[in-house]
Motif scaffolding. Structure first.
Motif, PDB file in Angstrom:
ATOM      1  N   HIS A  53      30.031  23.728 -26.949  1.00  0.00           N
ATOM      2  CA  HIS A  53      30.101  22.335 -27.841  1.00  0.00           C
ATOM      3  C   HIS A  53      29.141  21.588 -27.904  1.00  0.00           C
ATOM      4  N   ALA A  54      28.235  21.649 -26.874  1.00  0.00           N
ATOM      5  CA  ALA A  54      27.281  21.106 -27.396  1.00  0.00           C
ATOM      6  C   ALA A  54      25.858  21.812 -26.601  1.00  0.00           C
ATOM      7  N   GLN A  55      24.797  21.463 -26.383  1.00  0.00           N
ATOM      8  CA  GLN A  55      23.373  22.489 -25.464  1.00  0.00           C
ATOM      9  C   GLN A  55      22.860  21.305 -25.292  1.00  0.00           C
ATOM     10  N   ILE A  56      22.366  21.183 -24.146  1.00  0.00           N
ATOM     11  CA  ILE A  56      20.629  20.827 -23.496  1.00  0.00           C
ATOM     12  C   ILE A  56      19.869  22.114 -23.156  1.00  0.00           C
ATOM     13  N   ALA A  57      19.494  22.369 -24.222  1.00  0.00           N
ATOM     14  CA  ALA A  57      17.817  23.743 -24.909  1.00  0.00           C
ATOM     15  C   ALA A  57      16.910  23.760 -24.546  1.00  0.00           C
ATOM     16  N   MET A  58      16.396  24.103 -25.717  1.00  0.00           N
ATOM     17  CA  MET A  58      15.329  24.202 -25.651  1.00  0.00           C
ATOM     18  C   MET A  58      14.547  24.030 -27.786  1.00  0.00           C
ATOM     19  N   ASN A  59      14.384  23.216 -28.299  1.00  0.00           N
ATOM     20  CA  ASN A  59      14.436  23.457 -30.010  1.00  0.00           C
ATOM     21  C   ASN A  59      12.921  23.365 -29.977  1.00  0.00           C
ATOM     22  N   THR A  60      11.719  23.085 -29.285  1.00  0.00           N
ATOM     23  CA  THR A  60      10.499  22.931 -29.147  1.00  0.00           C
ATOM     24  C   THR A  60       9.734  23.824 -28.309  1.00  0.00           C
ATOM     25  N   PHE A  61       8.296  24.186 -28.444  1.00  0.00           N
ATOM     26  CA  PHE A  61       7.987  25.186 -27.544  1.00  0.00           C
ATOM     27  C   PHE A  61       7.766  24.071 -26.178  1.00  0.00           C
ATOM     28  N   GLY A  62       7.752  24.868 -24.725  1.00  0.00           N
ATOM     29  CA  GLY A  62       7.531  23.953 -23.640  1.00  0.00           C
ATOM     30  C   GLY A  62       5.789  22.844 -23.900  1.00  0.00           C
ATOM     31  N   ARG A  63       5.737  23.239 -22.312  1.00  0.00           N
ATOM     32  CA  ARG A  63       4.916  21.991 -22.438  1.00  0.00           C
ATOM     33  C   ARG A  63       4.137  21.937 -21.084  1.00  0.00           C
ATOM     34  N   SER A  64       2.751  21.808 -20.974  1.00  0.00           N
ATOM     35  CA  SER A  64       2.008  22.793 -19.278  1.00  0.00           C
ATOM     36  C   SER A  64       2.318  21.037 -18.049  1.00  0.00           C
ATOM     37  N   GLY A  65       2.862  21.521 -16.926  1.00  0.00           N
ATOM     38  CA  GLY A  65       2.729  20.304 -16.152  1.00  0.00           C
ATOM     39  C   GLY A  65       3.337  20.834 -14.527  1.00  0.00           C
ATOM     40  N   LYS A  66       3.609  19.943 -14.070  1.00  0.00           N
ATOM     41  CA  LYS A  66       4.423  20.593 -12.724  1.00  0.00           C
ATOM     42  C   LYS A  66       5.632  21.235 -13.158  1.00  0.00           C
ATOM     43  N   GLY A  67       6.693  21.993 -12.335  1.00  0.00           N
ATOM     44  CA  GLY A  67       7.802  22.720 -12.918  1.00  0.00           C
ATOM     45  C   GLY A  67       9.055  21.758 -13.232  1.00  0.00           C
ATOM     46  N   SER A  68       9.005  21.030 -12.202  1.00  0.00           N
ATOM     47  CA  SER A  68       9.935  19.978 -12.098  1.00  0.00           C
ATOM     48  C   SER A  68       9.590  18.395 -12.994  1.00  0.00           C
ATOM     49  N   ASP A  69       8.495  18.290 -13.057  1.00  0.00           N
ATOM     50  CA  ASP A  69       8.265  17.227 -14.254  1.00  0.00           C
ATOM     51  C   ASP A  69       8.606  18.487 -15.711  1.00  0.00           C
ATOM     52  N   VAL A  70       8.081  19.025 -15.664  1.00  0.00           N
ATOM     53  CA  VAL A  70       8.331  19.736 -17.992  1.00  0.00           C
ATOM     54  C   VAL A  70       9.946  19.691 -17.341  1.00  0.00           C
ATOM     55  N   PHE A  71      11.139  19.992 -16.517  1.00  0.00           N
ATOM     56  CA  PHE A  71      12.776  20.625 -16.485  1.00  0.00           C
ATOM     57  C   PHE A  71      12.828  18.752 -17.219  1.00  0.00           C
ATOM     58  N   ASP A  72      12.436  18.059 -15.633  1.00  0.00           N
ATOM     59  CA  ASP A  72      13.232  16.492 -16.224  1.00  0.00           C
ATOM     60  C   ASP A  72      12.696  16.301 -17.767  1.00  0.00           C
ATOM     61  N   PHE A  73      11.228  16.390 -18.289  1.00  0.00           N
ATOM     62  CA  PHE A  73      10.994  16.467 -19.626  1.00  0.00           C
ATOM     63  C   PHE A  73      11.751  16.212 -20.685  1.00  0.00           C
ATOM     64  N   PHE A  74      12.503  17.603 -20.517  1.00  0.00           N
ATOM     65  CA  PHE A  74      12.486  18.504 -21.602  1.00  0.00           C
ATOM     66  C   PHE A  74      14.444  18.005 -21.486  1.00  0.00           C
ATOM     67  N   GLY A  75      15.288  17.124 -20.464  1.00  0.00           N
ATOM     68  CA  GLY A  75      16.449  17.000 -20.347  1.00  0.00           C
ATOM     69  C   GLY A  75      16.982  17.669 -19.413  1.00  0.00           C
ATOM     70  N   PHE A  76      16.341  18.692 -18.936  1.00  0.00           N
ATOM     71  CA  PHE A  76      17.169  19.965 -17.436  1.00  0.00           C
ATOM     72  C   PHE A  76      17.328  18.739 -15.711  1.00  0.00           C
ATOM     73  N   GLY A  77      17.528  17.901 -15.893  1.00  0.00           N
ATOM     74  CA  GLY A  77      17.066  16.752 -14.248  1.00  0.00           C
ATOM     75  C   GLY A  77      18.867  16.786 -15.100  1.00  0.00           C
ATOM     76  N   VAL A  78      18.828  16.465 -13.085  1.00  0.00           N
ATOM     77  CA  VAL A  78      20.592  15.794 -13.485  1.00  0.00           C
ATOM     78  C   VAL A  78      21.246  15.146 -14.034  1.00  0.00           C
ATOM     79  N   ASP A  79      20.109  13.353 -14.085  1.00  0.00           N
ATOM     80  CA  ASP A  79      20.085  12.963 -14.556  1.00  0.00           C
ATOM     81  C   ASP A  79      21.020  13.181 -16.389  1.00  0.00           C
ATOM     82  N   ASN A  80      20.025  13.708 -16.792  1.00  0.00           N
ATOM     83  CA  ASN A  80      20.353  13.933 -18.218  1.00  0.00           C
ATOM     84  C   ASN A  80      21.848  14.619 -18.132  1.00  0.00           C
ATOM     85  N   ILE A  81      21.494  15.513 -17.595  1.00  0.00           N
ATOM     86  CA  ILE A  81      22.887  16.131 -17.907  1.00  0.00           C
ATOM     87  C   ILE A  81      24.140  15.879 -18.069  1.00  0.00           C
TER      88      ILE A  81
END
Lengths: 478, 478
Positions: A416-444
Motif C-alpha cells: 500500500h505504500a513504498q519506501i523506494a527510489m524516485n530519483t537517481f542515487g548519489r555518491s557517498g558511504k553506502g550506509s549514509d546513502v541508504f539513510d539519506f534516502f530513507g532506508f535506515g531503521v528510523d525511517n522505516i
C-alpha cells in the motif's frame, strides 16, 4: 583484418558458386585464426524494378516484380510455391546423405557408450540439462549467529565455488569485474588458447558480447553458462538478456552492486529502474537474496530452471543472516521471516539488503504494534505459488509497506505504500546513502507508524482483490 | 587505425610531458581525420606496493603506500591536502589567463551582438533552451471524421516536419530505419562531410552510439537532438538513455513499431517489457499517443521539458482519431475520452493503439453498462497533475480495466485488472496478433463484463487509497 581475422571477399555468387567454394576451401586451410568471407550481393537480385533498392527489404515485391524476377532466374513466372524436380532430387540426396551420416554417428556413439559407459552417461546428462544427483547438498547452509555475516556477493562466491567442482557444465566469467563480482572459479583456470580446459572466461568490459557469448554457449548445449557485471550495467546488455529469455536459455546472471548501497561510485553505478526492467520481461527470474540461504536458493532455482534465465542480484555490503531463512522457504519466492502474535497490524515486505533493516524496525515497533516481516527474494517465483500460499504470506488487507532501494514501479501489486527510489542515487558511504534516502531503521519505523495512522480513517484497499485475467489463447499451444 | 584515425603512442608521461606535447602538436597538424593519442601509463604509479596492480583501482592505497607514493613524487609524505606554492602559482596564472580570455570573448560577443542583433538573439535563445514564440501553433491539429486516420508514426512524421523548418536546433536521425520510423526532415538534407549544414544524421544500425551522439550534441548546447529506432531496440541503447535522464538532457526519442501490432517481424521485434522499463527510470517521460492530437502533445511536451528526455512511442498500424482528443487534454497525461451518463460502472484505461478498440468496446457495452474510457498517453505527466484532477479521471473505487499490449507491470497502481502481455509475442498480421492476445473489441467487452461480475461480490479495492510517502531528504536540495 585489424582484429586478426582471415578475411576474403567473393564478388559474385549470382552466376555460379565456384568462387565461394574456393573461398571456403581457403578458409578451411587457415586453422590459426577465424575466417570471414565477405560476399558482395545485390538486394532483391533479379527483381526488374527493385534490385539494389531498400524497398526490396521492407515490403513484398508485388506480382509483376515477382514474375519478372522468376523469369530472370529462368523459372516459370506463372508457378507459385513450385520446386523443380532437379532441386527436389538434389535436396533428396542431401537428406539421404544426412540420414546416413546421422546413422553413422549413432553407431559410433553406441560403440563409445559400450567402451566408456560413464563418459557417455555424463555427456547425455549434460545435453539433457539434467543435474548430478545430490548437487544441491553441496550448496552452503548458513546459521544466523553462527556464520559470519557477509555481503551476498560473498555468499554468491561461496555458492558458485561449492557447485563448480561438481558441475563441469558451469562455465562463464565476468565483464572485467571479477574481483568485485567475486565469480572466479577456484577449481578452474581461465579459458585461453593454451588452456582450453579452463572454464573461466575473461570477457572484458563488454556486457553485450558477454551475454551473447553465453547465449551461444547455451544454444550449443551441454553447458550452463554464467556471466557477471554490476547490476546497473544490465543497461548495456539487456538486448541480449531478452534473447536469453525469448530463446529459453537458462543463462545464470550474477549481478552485484545491486543498489545505492554500493556507495561511492555514485548514480552512474547505482541501479534504480533495473530490477523492474528485468521483472517486467517475460520468462526470467529475478532474485534479490537477503542473506546466504536465500543466495543458495537463487542458485538452486537457476539450475532447476534450464529454460528460464535467472538474475541473481547481490549486495556489495554486508547483510545480517536472517534467523528464519531457509533455502526451501526462499524457493517459494517470498516467505514470512518475522511473525508476530495474532494478526499483524502492519506488514513490511523487503528484498535483499533492505530485509535486515526491516527486521530491526520490527523489533522497535513491537510489541506495541504487531508486525510481520516478509522477505521476497523473487516476485516471479512467488506469483507461481498457490493463491492460498500467497495469501498466507500477504493477505492483502493489512497495511503493507514495501522497502526496496529501487524504483517503486511494480510494488503497488503487493504493498500500500513504498519506501523506494524516485530519483537517481548519489555518491557517498553506502550506509549514509541508504539513510539519506530513507532506508535506515528510523525511517522505516516512522513510515510504518505513519501508514498505520493513515489507514485508521481510510479503508485498506485489499490487494488480494485484484482480478487476474486469463488470456484468450495460450501461445505455447498454438 | 583501420577506422581511418590518426593514431600516435606516447610511451612515457611520468618523467616529463615533452613527448605528449609533441604528439598534441602533431595531432593539431592533421586536419583531415580525428586524432587519438595512446598514452602508456602504470596504474598506481609511484605506489611502492600497488603500482601496476588492479588493487590500485578499486580500493584506497592505505597510509604507508600513500606516504611512499608521495616520497616517490618528491612530495612531503607527512602533508595531506597540501598544494605547493609553485603549483598554486601555476594554476593562479591559468586562472587569470582564462579570465582574460573569457573577458575577450564577452567583448567580442558584445560587438557581434551590436553588429548582428538578430543572430545574437537567436544564439542566446538556443543556448538558453528557449523556444521560438508561437512554435506550437505550427503543430498539426486533427479532427475525427475529417482528417484521414493514420498510424501514429505518420502523425509523428507530420509533427516533426511541421516543427523542423521553424526550429533550427532540431537535429537528429534514425538507426538505419528512416523509412520505417518516418523521421526524415523534408526541410534539410543529410549531415555529411560535404553538407555540414544538413541536420539529418544517418546513424547506421548503432542504437547505443546514436543515443550517445545525441547526448553529446545536447551537452554541447544550442541543439535539441532527436533519434529514432524500433521501440524494442531500446534494449540496445538503454544504458545511454539512462545517461540522458541522469544528465537531464532533453533528448527526443521517436520509437516506432511500439507493440505486437507491428505484426510479421515477430517476437524479436515486439516490445513487451520496454514501456515499463522506461517508465520505471527517473526523469523520463514516456508518451504512447493514441492519435494525431496526442502525438502533437507528445512533441509539445518534449520541447517544453529540456531537462527531461521524452520517448514518443508510435504505432506501425493505423489508429482512429479520437472524437474527444485535444492536445491540451493529452498534455495532462491522461483524460476522459468517452464519458457516460452518471457514475461509470466500469472504466477502461488504454494507451496508444489500444484506445481505439476500447472506444469501440464502450459502444458495445453501453447503454446497458455505463462505461468511461480514459486515454493515458503519459503516466509520468498524469502523476504530476493535482490529486483532484487524477481522481476526477480515475476515482480508484470503480472497477477499472487497463488495456495495453505490453507487460502488466506497473498497471496495478491504476487498474484492478489488466489485458496485457504476459508472454513474448508472435509473428502474424498485426490485427490477427492483437486478436490472438486479447486486444480485440470482443475480448475487451468480455473481460469488462467479467470484471463487473467479479466485483459484484468482492469489494473494489480503492486505488486512490495507496499512500504516497515523502522521502526524508530532497536530493535536489543537498
Amino acid at each position: 583484418e585489424s582484429y586478426g581475422w582471415h578475411v576474403q571477399t567473393v564478388d559474385d555468387v549470382a552466376h555460379g558458386l565456384d568462387d565461394l567454394r574456393k573461398a571456403v576451401t581457403n578458409a578451411q586451410a587457415v586453422t590459426d585464426k577465424p575466417s570471414i568471407i565477405k560476399i558482395r550481393t545485390a538486394i532483391g537480385y533479379g527483381s526488374p524494378s527493385k534490385e539494389g533498392l531498400k524497398s526490396a527489404h521492407g515490403s513484398p515485391l508485388g506480382e509483376d516484380d515477382l514474375a519478372g524476377a522468376k523469369t530472370n532466374y529462368g523459372l516459370d513466372p506463372t508457378k507459385s510455391f513450385f520446386v523443380d524436380t532437379d532441386v527436389q532430387d538434389y535436396f533428396g540426396q542431401v537428406r539421404s546423405k544426412s540420414e546416413t551420416k546421422h546413422q553413422e554417428w549413432q553407431e559410433l556413439f553406441k560403440k563409445y557408450t559400450a567402451a566408456h559407459p560413464d563418459k557417455a552417461a555424463e555427456l547425455n546428462r549434460r545435453f539433457r540439462m539434467e543435474l548430478p544427483e545430490g548437487i544441491f547438498d553441496k550448496l552452503p547452509t548458513y546459521k544466523a549467529g553462527v556464520d559470519k555475516d557477509l555481503a551476498t556477493r560473498k555468499h554468491s562466491e561461496q555458492c558458485i565455488n561449492a557447485l563448480a567442482p561438481e558441475l563441469p557444465e558451469l562455465m562463464g566469467g565476468s565483464a572485467d569485474l571479477t574481483p568485485s563480482n567475486l565469480t572466479a572459479l577456484k577449481c578452474s583456470g581461465d579459458y585461453q588458447k593454451d588452456t582450453p580446459l579452463g572454464r573461466y572466461l575473461r570477457f572484458g568490459v563488454r556486457e553485450h558480447g558477454m551475454t551473447a557469448v553465453c547465449n551461444g554457449i547455451f544454444a550449443y548445449g551441454g553447458y550452463r553458462p554464467f556471466c557477471a557485471t554490476f547490476l546497473t550495467f544490465v543497461g548495456y546488455c539487456v538486448g541480449a538478456i531478452r534473447i536469453s529469455a525469448l530463446s529459453q536459455f537458462g543463462v545464470l546472471f550474477i549481478m552485484t552492486h545491486d543498489s545505492i548501497g554500493l556507495g561511492e561510485d555514485g548514480p552512474t553505478h547505482q541501479p534504480i529502474e533495473t530490477l523492474e526492467s528485468l521483472r517486467s520481461m517475460p520468462n526470467i527470474h529475478v532474485f534479490r537474496p537477503a542473506d546466504g540461504n536465500e543466495t543458495a536458493a537463487a542458485y538452486q532455482s537457476a539450475l532447476q530452471n534450464p529454460a528460464t534465465p535467472t538474475v541473481v542480484c547481490c549486495s556489495r555490503s554486508t547483510v545480517p543472516s536472517l534467523e528464519a531463512s531457509t533455502r526451501d522457504k526462499a524457493l517459494r519466492g517470498a516467505y514470512t521471516c518475522i511473525e508476530c502474535d495474532g494478526t499483524p497490524q502492519v506488514i513490511l515486505i523487503a528484498t535483499g539488503s533492505e530485509v535486515g533493516p526491516c527486521v530491526e524496525a520490527a523489533k522497535v515497533l513491537s510489541p506495541s504494534i504487531a508486525v510481520r516481516v516478509v522477505s521476497m527474494p523473487c516476485q516471479e517465483v512467488f506469483l507461481e505459488q498457490s493463491v492460498d500460499y500467497q495469501k498466507s504470506v500477504l493477505p492483502g488487507d493489512i497495511p503493507t509497506l514495501s522497502v526496496e532501494a529501487s524504483s517503486p514501479h511494480g510494488w503497488h501489486r503487493f504493498s500500500h505504500a513504498q519506501i523506494a527510489m524516485n530519483t537517481f542515487g548519489r555518491s557517498g558511504k553506502g550506509s549514509d546513502v541508504f539513510d539519506f534516502f530513507g532506508f535506515g531503521v528510523d525511517n522505516i519505523v516512522k513510515q510504518a507508524k505513519h501508514m498505520l495512522e493513515f489507514y485508521k480513517d481510510t479503508p485498506v484497499p485489499n490487494l488480494s482483490s485484484f482480478l487476474t485475467l486469463v488470456p484468450p489463447n495460450d501461445p505455447t499451444k498454438h
